[in-house]
Design a protein around this motif. Structure first.
Motif, PDB file in Angstrom:
ATOM      1  N   VAL A  99     -40.822  54.688  71.930  1.00 26.89           N
ATOM      2  CA  VAL A  99     -40.875  53.480  72.500  1.00 26.89           C
ATOM      3  C   VAL A  99     -40.654  52.195  71.711  1.00 26.89           C
ATOM      4  N   VAL A 100     -39.660  51.442  71.781  1.00 22.11           N
ATOM      5  CA  VAL A 100     -39.333  50.184  71.126  1.00 22.11           C
ATOM      6  C   VAL A 100     -39.653  49.008  72.091  1.00 22.11           C
ATOM      7  N   THR A 101     -40.485  48.024  71.826  1.00 25.67           N
ATOM      8  CA  THR A 101     -40.739  46.864  72.480  1.00 25.67           C
ATOM      9  C   THR A 101     -39.993  45.885  71.769  1.00 25.67           C
ATOM     10  N   GLY A 102     -39.614  44.727  72.376  1.00 26.98           N
ATOM     11  CA  GLY A 102     -39.230  43.476  71.724  1.00 26.98           C
ATOM     12  C   GLY A 102     -37.573  44.000  71.376  1.00 26.98           C
ATOM     13  N   ALA A 103     -36.916  45.040  72.238  1.00 30.36           N
ATOM     14  CA  ALA A 103     -35.726  45.821  72.013  1.00 30.36           C
ATOM     15  C   ALA A 103     -34.400  44.783  72.077  1.00 30.36           C
ATOM     16  N   SER A 104     -34.501  43.711  72.551  1.00 29.07           N
ATOM     17  CA  SER A 104     -33.472  42.915  72.966  1.00 29.07           C
ATOM     18  C   SER A 104     -32.677  42.281  72.114  1.00 29.07           C
ATOM     19  N   SER A 105     -33.532  41.952  70.805  1.00 27.98           N
ATOM     20  CA  SER A 105     -33.121  40.902  69.806  1.00 27.98           C
ATOM     21  C   SER A 105     -34.026  41.485  68.469  1.00 27.98           C
ATOM     22  N   GLY A 106     -33.515  40.847  67.408  1.00 30.21           N
ATOM     23  CA  GLY A 106     -34.131  40.939  66.079  1.00 30.21           C
ATOM     24  C   GLY A 106     -34.669  42.466  65.592  1.00 30.21           C
ATOM     25  N   ILE A 107     -35.608  42.622  65.124  1.00 29.84           N
ATOM     26  CA  ILE A 107     -36.088  43.577  64.613  1.00 29.84           C
ATOM     27  C   ILE A 107     -36.144  44.725  65.546  1.00 29.84           C
ATOM     28  N   GLY A 108     -36.544  44.573  66.564  1.00 28.25           N
ATOM     29  CA  GLY A 108     -36.753  45.618  67.644  1.00 28.25           C
ATOM     30  C   GLY A 108     -35.422  46.176  68.298  1.00 28.25           C
ATOM     31  N   LEU A 109     -34.395  45.199  68.147  1.00 25.76           N
ATOM     32  CA  LEU A 109     -33.004  45.579  68.272  1.00 25.76           C
ATOM     33  C   LEU A 109     -32.499  46.476  67.363  1.00 25.76           C
ATOM     34  N   GLU A 110     -32.609  46.238  65.976  1.00 25.59           N
ATOM     35  CA  GLU A 110     -32.414  46.813  64.888  1.00 25.59           C
ATOM     36  C   GLU A 110     -33.103  48.318  64.974  1.00 25.59           C
ATOM     37  N   LEU A 111     -34.425  48.262  65.386  1.00 24.49           N
ATOM     38  CA  LEU A 111     -35.205  49.601  65.354  1.00 24.49           C
ATOM     39  C   LEU A 111     -34.631  50.511  66.449  1.00 24.49           C
ATOM     40  N   ALA A 112     -34.273  50.143  67.496  1.00 25.78           N
ATOM     41  CA  ALA A 112     -33.738  50.780  68.454  1.00 25.78           C
ATOM     42  C   ALA A 112     -32.206  51.413  68.248  1.00 25.78           C
ATOM     43  N   THR A 113     -31.689  50.609  67.609  1.00 28.70           N
ATOM     44  CA  THR A 113     -30.400  51.075  67.148  1.00 28.70           C
ATOM     45  C   THR A 113     -30.398  52.135  66.006  1.00 28.70           C
ATOM     46  N   GLN A 114     -31.199  51.896  65.190  1.00 26.01           N
ATOM     47  CA  GLN A 114     -31.490  53.030  63.815  1.00 26.01           C
ATOM     48  C   GLN A 114     -32.035  54.143  64.652  1.00 26.01           C
ATOM     49  N   LEU A 115     -32.892  53.965  65.538  1.00 26.83           N
ATOM     50  CA  LEU A 115     -33.302  55.371  66.129  1.00 26.83           C
ATOM     51  C   LEU A 115     -32.405  56.033  67.155  1.00 26.83           C
ATOM     52  N   ALA A 116     -31.512  55.160  67.760  1.00 25.43           N
ATOM     53  CA  ALA A 116     -30.665  55.817  68.541  1.00 25.43           C
ATOM     54  C   ALA A 116     -29.546  56.580  67.584  1.00 25.43           C
ATOM     55  N   ASP A 117     -29.173  55.909  66.572  1.00 23.80           N
ATOM     56  CA  ASP A 117     -28.301  56.566  65.497  1.00 23.80           C
ATOM     57  C   ASP A 117     -28.872  57.848  64.914  1.00 23.80           C
ATOM     58  N   ALA A 118     -29.987  57.981  64.919  1.00 23.87           N
ATOM     59  CA  ALA A 118     -30.582  59.193  64.579  1.00 23.87           C
ATOM     60  C   ALA A 118     -30.763  60.239  65.546  1.00 23.87           C
ATOM     61  N   GLY A 119     -30.479  59.947  66.627  1.00 24.48           N
ATOM     62  CA  GLY A 119     -30.472  60.786  67.768  1.00 24.48           C
ATOM     63  C   GLY A 119     -31.467  60.941  68.861  1.00 24.48           C
ATOM     64  N   LEU A 120     -32.400  60.196  68.671  1.00 21.17           N
ATOM     65  CA  LEU A 120     -33.612  60.037  69.485  1.00 21.17           C
ATOM     66  C   LEU A 120     -33.380  59.344  70.972  1.00 21.17           C
ATOM     67  N   ASN A 121     -34.066  59.724  71.885  1.00 17.30           N
ATOM     68  CA  ASN A 121     -33.751  59.503  73.028  1.00 17.30           C
ATOM     69  C   ASN A 121     -35.079  58.254  73.263  1.00 17.30           C
ATOM     70  N   LEU A 122     -34.631  57.164  73.935  1.00 18.41           N
ATOM     71  CA  LEU A 122     -35.532  55.942  73.794  1.00 18.41           C
ATOM     72  C   LEU A 122     -36.114  55.591  75.162  1.00 18.41           C
ATOM     73  N   VAL A 123     -37.342  54.775  74.882  1.00 14.91           N
ATOM     74  CA  VAL A 123     -37.784  53.981  76.153  1.00 14.91           C
ATOM     75  C   VAL A 123     -37.759  52.504  75.231  1.00 14.91           C
ATOM     76  N   ILE A 124     -36.915  51.557  75.829  1.00 16.25           N
ATOM     77  CA  ILE A 124     -36.725  50.275  75.378  1.00 16.25           C
ATOM     78  C   ILE A 124     -37.510  49.024  76.179  1.00 16.25           C
ATOM     79  N   ASN A 125     -37.895  48.292  75.483  1.00 19.87           N
ATOM     80  CA  ASN A 125     -38.608  47.198  76.297  1.00 19.87           C
ATOM     81  C   ASN A 125     -38.432  45.895  76.174  1.00 19.87           C
ATOM     82  N   ALA A 126     -37.968  44.799  76.846  1.00 19.38           N
ATOM     83  CA  ALA A 126     -37.808  43.424  76.481  1.00 19.38           C
ATOM     84  C   ALA A 126     -38.284  42.550  77.738  1.00 19.38           C
ATOM     85  N   ARG A 127     -38.377  41.270  77.655  1.00 16.51           N
ATOM     86  CA  ARG A 127     -38.658  40.542  78.861  1.00 16.51           C
ATOM     87  C   ARG A 127     -37.177  40.211  79.761  1.00 16.51           C
ATOM     88  N   HIS A 128     -36.312  40.307  79.096  1.00 16.65           N
ATOM     89  CA  HIS A 128     -34.897  39.799  79.593  1.00 16.65           C
ATOM     90  C   HIS A 128     -34.553  41.063  80.027  1.00 16.65           C
TER      91      HIS A 128
END
Length: 75
Positions: free
Chosen positions: A1-30
């Protein structure tokens, strides 16, 4: 679960986890940015992505994320 995934650190974290092959639940207000990111991550990294548009600074937003992940094995 990555919160704040649409920008900044959350976006970078989601991208790195996806690159590692992990399925994700991403969250943001937008929702529009979140859905676009989810499609992009699925396409680029061949993973499953569940999007949850909610503001986790509010009780209702937290509950929305909890409901969306209750049947998932979240590490």
């Amino acid at each position: 679960v990555v919160t704040g995934a649409s920008s900044g650190i959350g976006l970078e974290l989601a991208t790195q986890l996806a690159d590692a092959g992990l399925n994700l639940v991403i969250n943001a207000r937008h929702p529009d940015r979140l859905l676009a990111l989810g499609r992009d991550l699925q396409t680029r990294f061949n993973i499953e992505v569940k999007t949850v548009a909610a503001d986790v600074s509010e009780t209702e937003g937290i509950e929305k994320v909890v409901q969306a992940t209750q049947h998932l094995s979240v590490g």
